[in-house]
Structure formats: structure tokens, C-alpha cells
Design an enzyme around this catalytic site. Sequence first.
Site, PDB file in Angstrom:
ATOM      1  CE  LYS A 195      16.693 117.479  18.894  1.00 14.67           C
ATOM      2  NZ  LYS A 195      17.859 117.719  17.921  1.00 14.67           N
ATOM      3  NE  ARG A 222      18.495 110.364  10.348  1.00 16.59           N
ATOM      4  CZ  ARG A 222      19.681 110.896  10.158  1.00 16.59           C
ATOM      5  NH1 ARG A 222      20.750 110.574   9.350  1.00 16.59           N
ATOM      6  NH2 ARG A 222      19.682 112.351  10.066  1.00 16.59           N
TER       7      ARG A 222
HETATM    8  N1  BES Z   1      14.195 117.077  14.516  1.00 16.79           N
HETATM    9  C1  BES Z   1      15.583 117.218  14.405  1.00 16.79           C
HETATM   10  C2  BES Z   1      16.175 118.045  13.471  1.00 16.79           C
HETATM   11  C3  BES Z   1      15.844 119.527  13.462  1.00 16.79           C
HETATM   12  C4  BES Z   1      16.813 120.465  13.990  1.00 16.79           C
HETATM   13  C5  BES Z   1      14.657 120.209  13.152  1.00 16.79           C
HETATM   14  C6  BES Z   1      16.466 121.983  14.318  1.00 16.79           C
HETATM   15  C7  BES Z   1      14.399 121.594  13.392  1.00 16.79           C
HETATM   16  C8  BES Z   1      15.363 122.346  13.923  1.00 16.79           C
HETATM   17  C9  BES Z   1      16.028 115.789  14.079  1.00 16.79           C
HETATM   18  O1  BES Z   1      15.416 114.800  14.801  1.00 16.79           O
HETATM   19  C10 BES Z   1      17.340 115.751  14.568  1.00 16.79           C
HETATM   20  O2  BES Z   1      17.784 115.664  15.598  1.00 16.79           O
HETATM   21  N2  BES Z   1      18.442 115.689  13.623  1.00 16.79           N
HETATM   22  C11 BES Z   1      19.883 115.488  13.886  1.00 16.79           C
HETATM   23  C12 BES Z   1      20.456 114.332  13.359  1.00 16.79           C
HETATM   24  C13 BES Z   1      21.640 113.903  13.554  1.00 16.79           C
HETATM   25  C14 BES Z   1      21.772 113.240  15.026  1.00 16.79           C
HETATM   26  C15 BES Z   1      22.246 112.890  12.705  1.00 16.79           C
HETATM   27  C16 BES Z   1      20.573 116.611  13.501  1.00 16.79           C
HETATM   28  O3  BES Z   1      20.182 117.257  12.229  1.00 16.79           O
HETATM   29  O4  BES Z   1      21.433 117.374  14.103  1.00 16.79           O
HETATM   30 MN    MN Z   2      16.351 114.615  16.801  1.00 18.57          MN
END
Ligand code: BES
Ligand code: MN
Length: 471
Positions: free
Chosen positions: A249, A323
Site C-alpha cells: 500500500k 478474504r
Molecule cells: N484492509 C483493506 C481494506 C480497507 C481499505 C479497509 C481502506 C479500510 C480502509 C483490504 O485488505 C484491502 O487491502 N482491500 C483491497 C482489495 C483489492 C486489492 C482487491 C482494496 O479494497 O483496495
Molecule cells: Mn489488504
Amino acid sequence: MIKWGKSKKVKNQILFFSKPSDLALPYLVEFAHIDMALKKDKDGKVKVFPLIEDGKVTHYILVRYKNTKVLKQQLDTFFLPQIKKTLEDLNQDFVLDLDRYDFSFELKRSIEDLLVYSLYKFSRYKDASKGFNLWINDSSRPKTDWEAIKESIFFTRDLVNEPPAEVNPQSMEELIKDRFNTKENVKIEVIKWNKLAKLWLNGIWNVWRGSEYEPRLIIIKYLPQSKKGFKYALVGKGVTFDSGGYNLKPTGYMEDMKSDMAWAAAVLGALNYLIKVKHSNNLIVAVPLVENLVSGKAYKPWDIIKMYNWKTVEVGNTDAEGRLILADALAFIEDKYSPQTIIDVATLTWAQIIALGNKIAALMWSNSKLNNKLKELSWELYERVWELPLFKPYFDSMKSYIADFANVSNQKWWPWTITAGLFLSQFVKTSNRVHLDIAGPAGVFSWVDPLYGPWATGFGARLLAYFIVNN
Ligand code: BES
Ligand code: MN
Ligand code: ZN
């Protein structure tokens, strides 16, 4: 501090009213007529009236609302944030006597609970400013119930607010045992890292590989009934820090990810409440706990994972880790314990925030009865949820050439909250299931909520607690 009951000493009062004549004291009525008249475009007003008598000042926080409907609708977005701000500015002890009003039980309960949320402070690492006391009196509600929810909400919020070095999968085990081991009718099962692989919980195992902290799947059974079986299973995502893994990230996004265990914290908070009020049905709570980091051992894009239910998943993105751990936890709980209803909850997708913001969580479901009940209660409790459809054709975008499917969709502009929900559906057989995504409402670094304050909101603990108590 917020206290339950009456205080004889404290004279300052919070008074709600709709018509000025509702106020008992003549000077208040006059003030309300002149200074608190509601213009056409105003639904309410909050103002302080200082009354000087014998050289002493008594403060009244006067809260005028147009009608009860307006008060209910704007309770968490207007009225209580205003009251909170006024209390903090004055920094004096106050009394709120809810026995004066013929509000419904639900409205009173929400005012009480939301005041608890609004006056919470996380003060472990910094001296909190000298606080004031707010006494709440409501003889229609047992003190024990209010105390149970207060303790549970604070527990959840503290857990999310703690830095990632304090809250990791191993320390969570200690914390869970410390809190729940001694409780009546509670059994805790901890599946440690080597056992996870033996049991074929490979989703959890693979997400863990980059971290120094061992992963865990912790299962807490609450068994007040001697008969077998569980009415509800609660499964909550517990990624104690989510760097994204090799799909790292960027700065500005990673910082929020200490809250990626907010739902593990919320289901533990709900459980805490249910134990405290001696809830009568058997429950099972499962939290998969891992940290998603990078190292020479971490899982990588294009790895393939054979999951607990033997389906193979291609890792399209190491940041879609939630997931993977939830899928295993869900399949395992259903396989071993066959609960009647499964509720799984997670800070799963960024897209949830885009779709519904920080005041509404996403609800996906297979069972419409369950869904409607939960949704209705959620709006009454100000922990709002709204449906997104689990529209099956969208799952085609998660196809993989060499595995059963991938953990991400191959479309860029796409409802990723829905595809995450569809992914999880591949791992649950029963249709008595609800999936919640609260990425937004859990609390975001860059946003200070006027009611909840900075950081963790504790969203979800109260919704699940009250839902299960009544259903
Ligand atoms: N924990 C994150 C989602 C999240 C983002 C929670 C911002 C709270 C605030 C999750 O693990 C994630 O990184 N999701 C990705 C999935 C994608 C790579 C398919 C997302 O939503 O960008
Ligand atoms: Mn994530
Ligand atoms: Zn995550």
C-alpha cells in the site's frame, strides 16, 4: 467520565425540549422563546443558558428539537455532536435525567449509548485533560445493561486504537484469554501456526508467511445451554496490520491499516456484552489473526493456495488478504460446528468507503429475513448498514486460468465490495448467512468524526450485541 444514576450535588443540566413551554423554569422559557426560536430551515438548536443565583452559576444546556422524528433522525449527526462540543467547552459536571421525557425506550437507549461513545478517550499513552462527569439517569434501563455495553464498546475501541506493536496475533491470544478464560460457560480454542497448516487452513497460513508473529485462529465458544449446537457464529477479520504485502500500500493508505482488526475487536466486544448480560443462547466466535507484511518468506502475486475447502485460489493481489483468512475461518467453522446462522464481518474493501462512506456499512446476504431485521435495527442504533447485491455474474471477473478462481477481479472499474462478498460465498454452504463490510465506519486516520472523535469508532460491536440479544 460518564456515570449512571442521579447526582444530588450536580446542578448543571441538559434539557431537551420541543416547545419552550416544556421547560419548567420561567427564565428558561423566556430564553427559549427569544434565543432559540427555530427558523424555517432549522430542525434544532443547542445553546447554553447560565443562571446566576446567590452568586453561583448553574448551566443549562438547552436542546431544542422540532419534533421527535427530527430528533431521532439527526441524533448522531447533529444533536449529540453539539451536546458533546458544548460539554467539552464548558468542562463542568452535568446531569441528564431521561426520566423526564416520554421518549421510547429505544431512543433513550441510543442517547445513552451514543453519549458513551462521544465521551470516550483513549488515554493510555497521554494524560487526558481533566475531565468532567456526566450523570445519566434512566430508571427504565438496568444499570448493568448500560455498564455492559459501555465496557464492551470501550474494549473494542481500545483494542483498535492500540498500536500494531501492542496488538499482534500473539498478544491478541493473551488478551482474549485474560478477558474470557475465567468467564462462566466459555471455552477457548487456539489453533496455532503449525496446527493451521496441518488442518489445511492454508489461506490463513499463506497470508501470515511474511510476518514474525505467528498467526492464530481463535475460537471462543459460549455455552450457556447444555444442548448441542450454536445459534450464531460470528467471524471477524483480524489482520493486526495490513501493509498490503508485496502489493504494498502507498503512504497515505497504509497508515489506516492498524484498524484492519476492527471487526475481530467488534465481535469480541459483542461477545463481552452477551456474556455480561448472561445471554441464553449458545454462540461461537472465531477470529483469524495475522499480520500482512513483506519478507523473504511472504506470499507473492501468482501464488496458488489450496484452501480449507479444497478450492484453489490464485493470488492476484496480496492486498486482498482479508478474504483469504475469512474464507478459511468460515469454511472451518461451518464444517466443524454447523452453526444455524453465520455472520461474518470485515474491513474488507476500500470500495465500501466509496460506495457508502463512513456512516453506513455494506451488508450482503443470502437470507432476506435476516437481512431485513439486521438492517432495520442498524438504523435504529445509528450503526447503519445498507445492502449491496451479491450479483453472481460479477464473479466471472475473478476467473483464473490455472486455479479455480482468483482473489481479485480482473476489472479495474468494478464493485470490489461485491466481488469480495462473492468470493467469500464460495466458502460457505448455508444461506443463513450475512456478510458485512465496514471499512469506512471502523474509523479512518484522516477523518475526525464529530461524535466519535478521532480514530476507532467501535462500530459494529453494539449492533451485533443487540441483534443477538433480541433474535
Ligand atoms: N484492509 C483493506 C481494506 C480497507 C481499505 C479497509 C481502506 C479500510 C480502509 C483490504 O485488505 C484491502 O487491502 N482491500 C483491497 C482489495 C483489492 C486489492 C482487491 C482494496 O479494497 O483496495
Ligand atoms: Mn489488504
Ligand atoms: Zn486488509
